[in-house]
Write an enzyme that holds these catalytic residues in place. Structure first.
Site, PDB file in Angstrom:
ATOM      1  N   ASP A 133       0.822  -1.212   0.000  1.00 42.94           N
ATOM      2  CA  ASP A 133       0.000   0.000   0.000  1.00 42.94           C
ATOM      3  C   ASP A 133       0.856   1.263   0.000  1.00 42.94           C
ATOM      4  O   ASP A 133       0.363   2.353   0.306  1.00 42.94           O
ATOM      5  CB  ASP A 133      -0.920   0.020   1.233  1.00 42.94           C
ATOM      6  N   ASP A 286      -7.757  -7.112  13.604  1.00 45.71           N
ATOM      7  CA  ASP A 286      -7.353  -8.446  14.029  1.00 45.71           C
ATOM      8  C   ASP A 286      -8.216  -8.946  15.193  1.00 45.71           C
ATOM      9  O   ASP A 286      -8.715 -10.072  15.186  1.00 45.71           O
ATOM     10  CB  ASP A 286      -5.870  -8.466  14.417  1.00 45.71           C
TER      11      ASP A 286
END
Length: 528
Positions: A133, A286
């Site tokens: 990214d 997460d």
């Protein structure tokens, strides 16, 4: 002369009037308002302290029994090594996807890609996926070249980019799972850009998933390569060692649930998809995935002797940003999921209580609030109000026991306990602020700043002795300086006219805030 003297007489009179007005306001508000509020805050903080104390003692007792009974993952779950099958060849081994999300990681990209490409697994049964990214074209270019270099050696590596950073890490992982070749994979291993798994990582983790269809996640422990870089990294090591040695171990051994650490873990792709995949509604994608998968009935296993090397943030700025994300995200997720967890029908009431009360409320909210509000605001304030007392069990005994229990994860740093206490109280300022932002969903609640990794950048050559120009704004932190000034004032008041004898702690804690406020914590790397 008369006019001058008369003017000079007026100003002291005005000052006296102002001082008198403030004194009068103080006397009016002190008894009916400030004292009762402070007494209520003391009771609330003592209640939170007891909650945290019970939680720490409980986990301490459990971990002792886990160690005494030898309750290892290999004893609880089948994890026999995978064997070759002559008839089907490498098809006997599951297909594994290895994802490496990164963002402008010029200092560490070679380490993570090299370690992933060095994993020992049949070459036709593993796909390395680099999710870049990066917004810096130069960094993008060198990362792509590195992937091409490994591809020329026969490694099945994919370099994937996207035209935006929507969802940050969660968005990158989600887009990575959409590629057609991922449909061939059974499991996905995830490593952040500074993580370096050992070659046998997959051989030691995949068997848990192959032999136990109820397991969704295998989490490894982090091993810090730069823990001795500075005092700040030693403090981080103490906190994280407790997290892995106690919190993760207890969660795995008793409830088959714990928070996914976002890296150094392997997911069963079918479980990941059943849980709804990656979501970017908070900064802890997460933990979000782990909670949702657990509510679907999936189990997790933590393998403490499987360690993956990684880097601790060694600059104070990077650590502050990381702690903001790690504190704000869980509080925000708790707000979004508490009712959903409570209403869930697939898990037991006991497990739901554990997730809501112990995992979220005590560890992710109470622990931060009580550390800062009680020890850096309420307790210091009591020195100015003799009618407000704090029992010794709340001001001395409970924090001492909690501190000693936290130290069991890193025996080699037991002599640094005092420094750890002072540092944790400083960081509690930012954790408390971030926790409130997460609960109230205000300010920087969705801010995502990638933790800066220095790699070998911090290890400057000896000839680099020229001092860089440093901007004052780069080092000064006003919140820490203001808190330090308040604590120093309380310490002086206690020494001069107080009876609590907290001044030693208050002086030490104020100096810790001053040191952090002036930027003398961690490694300093100038922007130039």
């Amino acid at each position: 002369m008369d006019r001058v003297s008369s003017a000079s007489d007026v100003f002291p009179a005005r000052r006296d009037d102002i001082t008198g007005q403030f004194g009068l306001i103080w006397l009016v508000l002190r008894e009916p308002l400030i004292v009762p509020v402070l007494k209520v805050l003391v009771v609330v903080c003592l209640g939170m302290s007891v909650m945290l104390f019970i939680e720490r003692v409980y986990m301490g007792i459990v971990i002792v029994f886990v160690k005494l009974l030898g309750k290892k993952p290999s004893n609880s779950y089948k994890c026999e090594p995978l064997k070759d099958d002559i008839e089907v060849g490498n098809s006997a081994y599951p297909m594994v996807l290895v994802q490496i999300p990164m963002y402008n990681e010029k200092e560490v990209y070679q380490l993570s890609i090299g370690a992933a490409c060095g994993l020992s697994w049949p070459s036709d049964r593993v796909i390395i996926q680099v999710l870049d990214d990066s917004t810096d074209p130069a960094i993008k270019s060198v990362v792509e070249v590195e992937c091409q270099r490994w591809a020329s050696k026969g490694i099945n590596i994919k370099y994937e980019i996207r035209d935006n950073r929507k969802g940050y890490k969660a968005g990158a992982l989600r887009e990575g799972m959409k590629h057609s070749y991922v449909k061939l994979c059974d499991y996905v291993a995830i490593f952040d850009a500074d993580f370096q798994p050992e070659p046998d990582f997959l051989w030691r983790s995949i068997p848990f998933l192959v032999h136990n269809p109820e397991i969704a996640l295998v989490q490894a422990r982090w091993k810090f390569v730069n823990s001795d870089e500075c005092l700040m990294t030693r403090m981080q090591e103490m906190s994280l060692d407790y997290h892995f040695t106690v919190e993760q171990e207890v969660g795995s051994a008793t409830y088959a649930f714990f928070g996914f650490n976002g890296t150094a873990g392997v997911w069963r792709i079918s479980a990941l998809n059943e849980a709804g995949g990656w979501k970017d509604r908070t900064t802890v994608e997460d933990m979000d995935l782990a909670v949702r998968a657990s509510l679907k009935g999936w189990k997790f296993v933590y393998v403490g002797d499987l360690k993956v090397k990684n880097e601790l943030p060694s600059t104070f700025t990077a650590y502050r940003y990381q702690q903001h994300r790690w504190s704000c995200g869980p509080a925000n997720l708790f707000k979004k999921m508490a009712i959903e967890i409570f209403k869930n029908k697939k898990v037991s009431l006991w497990k739901k209580c554990y997730v809501i009360y112990s995992f979220f409320f005590v560890r992710k909210i109470v622990a931060h609030l009580v550390t800062f509000v009680f020890y850096c605001v309420v307790l210091p304030s009591t020195v100015m109000f003799p009618e407000v007392s704090v029992p010794k069990w709340g001001s001395v005994y409970i924090p001492s026991i909690v501190t000693l229990l936290n130290a069991v994860g890193t025996p080699r740093s037991i002599h640094l306990l005092i420094f750890w206490i002072l540092f944790e109280n400083v960081m509690a300022l930012h954790r408390t602020k971030a926790t409130l932002m997460g609960l109230l969903e205000i300010g920087r609640v969705n801010e995502w700043v990638v933790t800066e990794k220095l790699g070998d950048k911090a290890k400057l050559p000896a000839k680099a002795t020229r001092k860089p120009r440093i901007r004052i704004g780069e080092r000064l932190h006003l919140l820490e300086l203001c808190t330090g000034a308040y604590l120093f004032f309380c310490g002086c008041y206690d020494l001069g006219s107080g009876k609590n004898r907290y001044y030693i702690f208050l002086y030490l804690q104020s100096f810790a805030f001053f040191i952090a406020g002036f930027g003398y914590v961690g490694t300093f790397v100038p922007n130039s």
